[in-house]
Scaffold this motif. Structure first.
Motif, PDB file in Angstrom:
ATOM      1  N   ARG A  51       0.841  -1.191   0.000  1.00  0.00           N
ATOM      2  CA  ARG A  51       0.000   0.000   0.000  1.00  0.00           C
ATOM      3  C   ARG A  51       0.879   1.245   0.000  1.00  0.00           C
ATOM      4  N   ILE A  52       0.523   2.179  -0.866  1.00  0.00           N
ATOM      5  CA  ILE A  52       1.250   3.433  -0.946  1.00  0.00           C
ATOM      6  C   ILE A  52       0.639   4.416   0.045  1.00  0.00           C
ATOM      7  N   LYS A  53       1.484   5.240   0.648  1.00  0.00           N
ATOM      8  CA  LYS A  53       0.996   6.212   1.625  1.00  0.00           C
ATOM      9  C   LYS A  53      -0.116   7.064   1.027  1.00  0.00           C
ATOM     10  N   GLY A  54      -1.256   7.026   1.697  1.00  0.00           N
ATOM     11  CA  GLY A  54      -2.367   7.853   1.261  1.00  0.00           C
ATOM     12  C   GLY A  54      -3.059   7.333   0.016  1.00  0.00           C
ATOM     13  N   GLY A  55      -2.803   6.077  -0.379  1.00  0.00           N
ATOM     14  CA  GLY A  55      -3.419   5.565  -1.603  1.00  0.00           C
ATOM     15  C   GLY A  55      -3.773   4.096  -1.489  1.00  0.00           C
ATOM     16  N   ASP A  56      -4.100   3.521  -2.635  1.00  0.00           N
ATOM     17  CA  ASP A  56      -4.484   2.114  -2.689  1.00  0.00           C
ATOM     18  C   ASP A  56      -3.245   1.236  -2.840  1.00  0.00           C
ATOM     19  N   PRO A  57      -3.410  -0.065  -2.536  1.00  0.00           N
ATOM     20  CA  PRO A  57      -2.295  -0.999  -2.746  1.00  0.00           C
ATOM     21  C   PRO A  57      -1.914  -1.084  -4.224  1.00  0.00           C
ATOM     22  N   GLU A  58      -0.648  -1.302  -4.472  1.00  0.00           N
ATOM     23  CA  GLU A  58      -0.144  -1.446  -5.839  1.00  0.00           C
ATOM     24  C   GLU A  58       0.580  -2.786  -5.956  1.00  0.00           C
ATOM     25  N   ARG A  59       0.419  -3.434  -7.099  1.00  0.00           N
ATOM     26  CA  ARG A  59       1.160  -4.667  -7.373  1.00  0.00           C
ATOM     27  C   ARG A  59       2.230  -4.364  -8.417  1.00  0.00           C
ATOM     28  N   ILE A  60       3.484  -4.652  -8.077  1.00  0.00           N
ATOM     29  CA  ILE A  60       4.612  -4.363  -8.964  1.00  0.00           C
ATOM     30  C   ILE A  60       5.263  -5.689  -9.359  1.00  0.00           C
ATOM     31  N   THR A  61       5.179  -6.041 -10.623  1.00  0.00           N
ATOM     32  CA  THR A  61       5.799  -7.276 -11.121  1.00  0.00           C
ATOM     33  C   THR A  61       7.312  -7.102 -11.170  1.00  0.00           C
ATOM     34  N   ILE A  62       8.032  -8.100 -10.641  1.00  0.00           N
ATOM     35  CA  ILE A  62       9.496  -7.951 -10.578  1.00  0.00           C
ATOM     36  C   ILE A  62      10.260  -9.026 -11.344  1.00  0.00           C
ATOM     37  N   GLY A  63       9.632 -10.140 -11.704  1.00  0.00           N
ATOM     38  CA  GLY A  63      10.373 -11.143 -12.476  1.00  0.00           C
ATOM     39  C   GLY A  63       9.730 -12.506 -12.445  1.00  0.00           C
ATOM     40  N   ARG A  64      10.084 -13.327 -13.426  1.00  0.00           N
ATOM     41  CA  ARG A  64       9.555 -14.689 -13.513  1.00  0.00           C
ATOM     42  C   ARG A  64      10.456 -15.692 -12.814  1.00  0.00           C
ATOM     43  N   TYR A  65       9.818 -16.649 -12.189  1.00  0.00           N
ATOM     44  CA  TYR A  65      10.537 -17.777 -11.603  1.00  0.00           C
ATOM     45  C   TYR A  65      10.616 -18.884 -12.653  1.00  0.00           C
ATOM     46  N   PRO A  66      11.755 -19.570 -12.846  1.00  0.00           N
ATOM     47  CA  PRO A  66      12.976 -19.531 -12.030  1.00  0.00           C
ATOM     48  C   PRO A  66      14.069 -18.605 -12.580  1.00  0.00           C
ATOM     49  N   ASP A  67      13.760 -17.827 -13.657  1.00  0.00           N
ATOM     50  CA  ASP A  67      14.778 -16.899 -14.174  1.00  0.00           C
ATOM     51  C   ASP A  67      15.252 -15.963 -13.073  1.00  0.00           C
ATOM     52  N   MET A  68      14.304 -15.507 -12.270  1.00  0.00           N
ATOM     53  CA  MET A  68      14.648 -14.759 -11.065  1.00  0.00           C
ATOM     54  C   MET A  68      14.600 -15.734  -9.894  1.00  0.00           C
ATOM     55  N   THR A  69      15.681 -15.797  -9.138  1.00  0.00           N
ATOM     56  CA  THR A  69      15.724 -16.716  -7.998  1.00  0.00           C
ATOM     57  C   THR A  69      14.926 -16.152  -6.830  1.00  0.00           C
ATOM     58  N   ILE A  70      14.656 -17.014  -5.857  1.00  0.00           N
ATOM     59  CA  ILE A  70      13.909 -16.596  -4.665  1.00  0.00           C
ATOM     60  C   ILE A  70      14.669 -15.506  -3.918  1.00  0.00           C
ATOM     61  N   GLU A  71      15.985 -15.680  -3.775  1.00  0.00           N
ATOM     62  CA  GLU A  71      16.775 -14.684  -3.049  1.00  0.00           C
ATOM     63  C   GLU A  71      16.791 -13.348  -3.780  1.00  0.00           C
ATOM     64  N   GLN A  72      16.861 -13.395  -5.094  1.00  0.00           N
ATOM     65  CA  GLN A  72      16.816 -12.152  -5.867  1.00  0.00           C
ATOM     66  C   GLN A  72      15.476 -11.455  -5.692  1.00  0.00           C
ATOM     67  N   ALA A  73      14.389 -12.248  -5.691  1.00  0.00           N
ATOM     68  CA  ALA A  73      13.054 -11.670  -5.525  1.00  0.00           C
ATOM     69  C   ALA A  73      12.900 -11.042  -4.144  1.00  0.00           C
ATOM     70  N   ARG A  74      13.448 -11.702  -3.142  1.00  0.00           N
ATOM     71  CA  ARG A  74      13.364 -11.151  -1.784  1.00  0.00           C
ATOM     72  C   ARG A  74      14.147  -9.844  -1.665  1.00  0.00           C
ATOM     73  N   ARG A  75      15.334  -9.822  -2.259  1.00  0.00           N
ATOM     74  CA  ARG A  75      16.124  -8.589  -2.199  1.00  0.00           C
ATOM     75  C   ARG A  75      15.410  -7.453  -2.923  1.00  0.00           C
ATOM     76  N   GLU A  76      14.819  -7.775  -4.070  1.00  0.00           N
ATOM     77  CA  GLU A  76      14.118  -6.747  -4.829  1.00  0.00           C
ATOM     78  C   GLU A  76      12.889  -6.252  -4.079  1.00  0.00           C
ATOM     79  N   ALA A  77      12.197  -7.174  -3.386  1.00  0.00           N
ATOM     80  CA  ALA A  77      11.013  -6.788  -2.606  1.00  0.00           C
ATOM     81  C   ALA A  77      11.397  -5.850  -1.467  1.00  0.00           C
ATOM     82  N   VAL A  78      12.510  -6.156  -0.817  1.00  0.00           N
ATOM     83  CA  VAL A  78      12.993  -5.296   0.274  1.00  0.00           C
ATOM     84  C   VAL A  78      13.369  -3.923  -0.259  1.00  0.00           C
ATOM     85  N   ARG A  79      14.013  -3.902  -1.430  1.00  0.00           N
ATOM     86  CA  ARG A  79      14.411  -2.617  -2.018  1.00  0.00           C
ATOM     87  C   ARG A  79      13.196  -1.769  -2.373  1.00  0.00           C
ATOM     88  N   ILE A  80      12.194  -2.410  -2.972  1.00  0.00           N
ATOM     89  CA  ILE A  80      10.983  -1.679  -3.348  1.00  0.00           C
ATOM     90  C   ILE A  80      10.253  -1.174  -2.119  1.00  0.00           C
TER      91      ILE A  80
END
Length: 404
Positions: A51-80
């Motif tokens: 959820r964005i401050k003062g707004g609705d939740p947003e879904r941001i696509t970051i990559g396909r599995y297994p091209d993107m690994t689980i650890e990469q997805a977790r790091r990207e989620a933390v960064r976002i």
């Protein structure tokens, strides 16, 4: 359908495929906001749902599995999540991701702006990329590539039995990222810190007892271009690429010399030609205005890949663990056997050594020619193609005909 699971490979691989037209969503129990969505076609895609401050939740696509690994997805989620906490708009984040270079984009820039203008071996870079890196890294965003990705590529090439190639691919990958940093296109080099395979100094050359079998096997090679290419490589000690691209205009039969305008180390070289090498070249010289000594049907116009013919020769000779480059070492080794100094050998093979550059500069071709001729004579004597110090024309030996 929504569930929470621990995102590990076994759990994700075991997730059921939804019915046609449906989509399942699973939430990671360890990283807030990280999801994986599965379609009825089996496609699994990581996304971040926040959820964005003062707004609705947003879904941001970051990559396909297994091209993107689980650890990469977790790091990207933390960064976002950190970006969102700082008040950044996820739409802008997503646009930034789309604008980010892929590894393929970076390599294209590297090839055109660095490799082609400054490296004579740029085609080798292109070949290594297409063979080992394009499928594994090409489509990936630079931010999604980490040390583990590159280490896996290095490991897989090594396990296939190509230790040195694995090191060369690793070096190329590091060069691509390093150049990207210097060009202001990227900030990190994930290839740094990966341990390279140990490379033993290669000392293989054709031994005296192997020479008779080797020359006999070469003589039986039906492809005259391959046969003569191997012989000229051995008798001149020139580098593989230079022999392949050898041009008639660079050969002076009267002086028995071959002029190479630019070698691998960036310097020109005048190669002295023994009488045996001259005979082979004269037999090959066509009546038309051909450009290359060893013509080919590819874009370059000359012979490109002699590996299949080389394999046939080695199999006929019963010789193992011998590479085409070892022909160059063979001439140098036989020069040493016949008493040539290191300076003479270095001059004849065009080795670039700062410690002996001054010595090389003072040497003319006469002692080099004498050394090459002695080494050639010794090899042919060991092969049974010469009797004592008296030359016996190669074509006179029964079953051997190098002049066709």
């Amino acid at each position: 359908m929504e569930n929470k699971i621990n995102f590990i490979k076994a759990n994700i691989d075991a997730l059921p495929i939804p019915d046609s037209g449906k989509r399942y969503t699973y939430h990671d129990t360890k990283t807030a906001g990280l999801q994986i969505r599965i379609t009825s076609t089996g496609v699994k895609t990581f996304s971040v749902y926040r959820r964005i401050k003062g707004g609705d939740p947003e879904r941001i696509t970051i990559g396909r599995y297994p091209d993107m690994t689980i650890e990469q997805a977790r790091r990207e989620a933390v960064r976002i999540a950190a970006d969102i906490s700082d008040g950044k708009n996820p739409a802008e984040i997503k646009r930034g991701k789309k604008a980010e270079l892929t590894f393929s984009d970076l390599f294209a820039e590297y090839l055109e702006r660095h490799s082609k203008p400054s490296k004579r071996t740029w085609r080798e870079d292109e070949s290594k990329y297409k063979t080992y890196l394009e499928k594994t890294l090409g489509r990936k965003k630079l931010s999604s590539i980490d040390r583990r990705d590159i280490a896996l590529i290095h490991s897989s090439i090594t396990k296939a039995g190509h230790d040195i190639t694995a090191n060369r691919v690793l070096a190329l990958t590091s060069s691509i990222f390093g150049w990207g940093i210097s060009a202001g296109l990227w900030e990190l080099n994930p290839a740094i810190g990966i341990k390279r395979n140990k490379e033993n100094t290669r000392d293989r050359f054709i031994q005296g007892d192997e020479l008779p079998r080797f020359f006999e096997a070469v003589a039986k090679e039906e492809n005259d271009a391959i046969r003569d290419y191997v012989l000229i490589s051995l008798l001149t000690g020139a580098r593989r690429a230079n022999v392949l691209s050898m041009r008639w205009q660079d050969i002076n039969f009267e002086r028995a010399e071959w002029r190479i305008e630019e070698t691998k180390n960036g310097t020109p070289q005048t190669v002295t030609l023994s009488q045996e090498a001259i005979e082979i070249l004269q037999a090959r010289k066509p009546s038309n205005h051909a450009i290359f000594v060893f013509p080919g049907s590819g874009k370059s116009g000359h012979l490109e890949e002699p590996k299949k013919g080389w394999k046939r020769i080695l199999e006929r000779a019963g010789i193992q663990n011998l590479r085409i480059h070892d022909l160059r070492r063979t001439l140098g080794s036989w020069q040493a056997k016949t008493g040539a100094s290191l300076a003479i050998i270095g001059k004849s093979l065009n080795h670039k050594n700062q410690n002996t550059t001054a010595i090389y500069a003072r040497l003319d071709l006469d002692p080099v020619r004498d050394s090459v001729n002695k080494a050639t004579s010794a090899m042919l004597t060991a092969a049974g193609l010469k009797q004592s110090a008296d030359a016996v024309p190669l074509k006179r030996k029964k079953g051997v005909d190098f002049g066709k």
